[in-house]
Design a protein around this motif. Structure first.
Motif, PDB file in Angstrom:
ATOM      1  N   TYR A 116      22.614  25.841 -15.298  1.00  0.00           N
ATOM      2  CA  TYR A 116      22.278  26.492 -14.030  1.00  0.00           C
ATOM      3  C   TYR A 116      21.281  25.612 -13.285  1.00  0.00           C
ATOM      4  N   TYR A 153      19.021  24.980  -9.491  1.00  0.00           N
ATOM      5  CA  TYR A 153      18.402  25.718  -8.391  1.00  0.00           C
ATOM      6  C   TYR A 153      17.658  24.752  -7.483  1.00  0.00           C
ATOM      7  N   TYR A 162      14.372  25.249  -4.746  1.00  0.00           N
ATOM      8  CA  TYR A 162      13.333  26.081  -4.160  1.00  0.00           C
ATOM      9  C   TYR A 162      12.552  25.214  -3.187  1.00  0.00           C
ATOM     10  N   VAL A 187       6.331  29.858  -3.540  1.00  0.00           N
ATOM     11  CA  VAL A 187       7.601  29.184  -3.771  1.00  0.00           C
ATOM     12  C   VAL A 187       8.743  30.117  -3.359  1.00  0.00           C
ATOM     13  N   MET A 236       7.619  21.091   0.369  1.00  0.00           N
ATOM     14  CA  MET A 236       7.907  20.495  -0.931  1.00  0.00           C
ATOM     15  C   MET A 236       9.170  21.172  -1.454  1.00  0.00           C
ATOM     16  N   PHE A 288      11.645  21.751  -4.603  1.00  0.00           N
ATOM     17  CA  PHE A 288      11.704  21.662  -6.058  1.00  0.00           C
ATOM     18  C   PHE A 288      13.124  21.940  -6.538  1.00  0.00           C
ATOM     19  N   SER A 339      18.137  25.613 -15.762  1.00  0.00           N
ATOM     20  CA  SER A 339      17.945  26.474 -16.921  1.00  0.00           C
ATOM     21  C   SER A 339      19.144  26.355 -17.835  1.00  0.00           C
ATOM     22  N   PRO A 390      12.718  29.683 -19.733  1.00  0.00           N
ATOM     23  CA  PRO A 390      12.336  29.617 -18.318  1.00  0.00           C
ATOM     24  C   PRO A 390      13.158  28.575 -17.576  1.00  0.00           C
ATOM     25  N   GLN A 391      13.091  28.647 -16.260  1.00  0.00           N
ATOM     26  CA  GLN A 391      13.613  27.554 -15.450  1.00  0.00           C
ATOM     27  C   GLN A 391      12.607  26.406 -15.529  1.00  0.00           C
ATOM     28  N   HIS A 392      13.138  25.204 -15.641  1.00  0.00           N
ATOM     29  CA  HIS A 392      12.297  24.006 -15.710  1.00  0.00           C
ATOM     30  C   HIS A 392      12.338  23.312 -14.356  1.00  0.00           C
ATOM     31  N   PHE A 393      11.175  22.993 -13.842  1.00  0.00           N
ATOM     32  CA  PHE A 393      11.066  22.443 -12.494  1.00  0.00           C
ATOM     33  C   PHE A 393      10.790  20.946 -12.529  1.00  0.00           C
ATOM     34  N   GLY A 394      11.349  20.253 -11.531  1.00  0.00           N
ATOM     35  CA  GLY A 394      11.005  18.857 -11.329  1.00  0.00           C
ATOM     36  C   GLY A 394       9.680  18.735 -10.593  1.00  0.00           C
ATOM     37  N   ASP A 395       9.260  17.478 -10.384  1.00  0.00           N
ATOM     38  CA  ASP A 395       7.980  17.226  -9.722  1.00  0.00           C
ATOM     39  C   ASP A 395       8.028  17.434  -8.217  1.00  0.00           C
TER      40      ASP A 395
END
Lengths: 112, 115
Positions: B31, B33, B35, B43, B89, B91, B95, B103-108
């Protein structure tokens, strides 16, 4: 529309003190997530709370979830400067792998 | 530890120009995403993507936005004709797809500045 509110929005506290951040949400979700964001950086996952009464602890941070009250708390024990960051709670709609609705964030500043 | 990577880290674009933001999700995640976060604000969800199609999009994600997974690793967000209010920004997150127990893992993030 799902609403997620945090308070306080800003929190300045001295090292060594305890405090709690509150997260209220408007839907009947059993899933709540806490993230930390340092200035200009990404969101780092802290806790995943998946059921009523869930409690998780990592170091000086402890998160809990009360789904009946639609309330989660993030408790900070004996704060240290390294905990200075913005903390977000986020909720999805109970099916997993769906969009997260984030709270307004709490900007925490720990004063030495 | 595997992580979500985003490029570029900062993009400056003239209003009206097209911009493409790139993301490489974690390899076994299913999955994806996007944001966005306007400076100093919370966010906001834009779009989710699963099985090569959009699964949900927000009101922000209008006809000027599109997403694509052109190959097995990249996930892109395109804004066709940028507006000043697109400055934010952005993001990318991914997941694993185990009913939300992870959790969902976010990039920088990519900081997009529209001039």
């Amino acid at each position: 529309e799902l609403k997620v509110e945090q308070n306080p929005l800003f929190l300045s506290m001295q090292e060594g003190k305890n405090y709690t951040i509150y997260c209220n949400y408007s839907t009947t979700s059993d899933r709540l997530y806490w993230y930390r964001q340092d200035p200009g950086k990404s969101l780092e996952s802290l806790f995943v709370l998946l059921s009523n009464g869930a409690v998780k602890q990592e170091g000086r941070l402890m998160a809990s979830l009360d789904t009946k009250a639609r309330l989660s708390t993030l408790h900070i024990t004996a704060a240290v400067h390294d905990l200075s960051a913005t903390y977000f709670c986020a909720v999805d709609r109970d099916f997993g792998n769906e969009k997260l609705t984030f709270g307004t964030g709490t900007r925490l500043t720990i004063i030495p | 530890e595997p992580e979500v990577t985003q490029t570029p880290s900062h993009q400056v674009t003239q209003m009206g120009q097209e911009v493409i933001l790139r993301c490489v999700p974690i390899s076994n995640h299913l999955y994806f995403y996007w944001y966005r976060q306007i400076l100093g604000q919370k966010v906001e969800f834009l779009v989710s993507f699963y099985n090569n199609e959009i699964s949900e999009k927000s009101e922000i994600f209008d006809d000027q936005f599109s997403v694509e997974r052109p190959d097995g690793s990249n996930f892109t967000l395109k804004i066709r004709s940028t507006k000043l209010e697109d400055s934010a920004m952005y993001f990318c997150a991914s997941s694993v797809g185990d009913s939300g127990n992870q959790p969902q893992h976010f990039g920088d993030g990519t900081r997009l500045s529209i001039l």
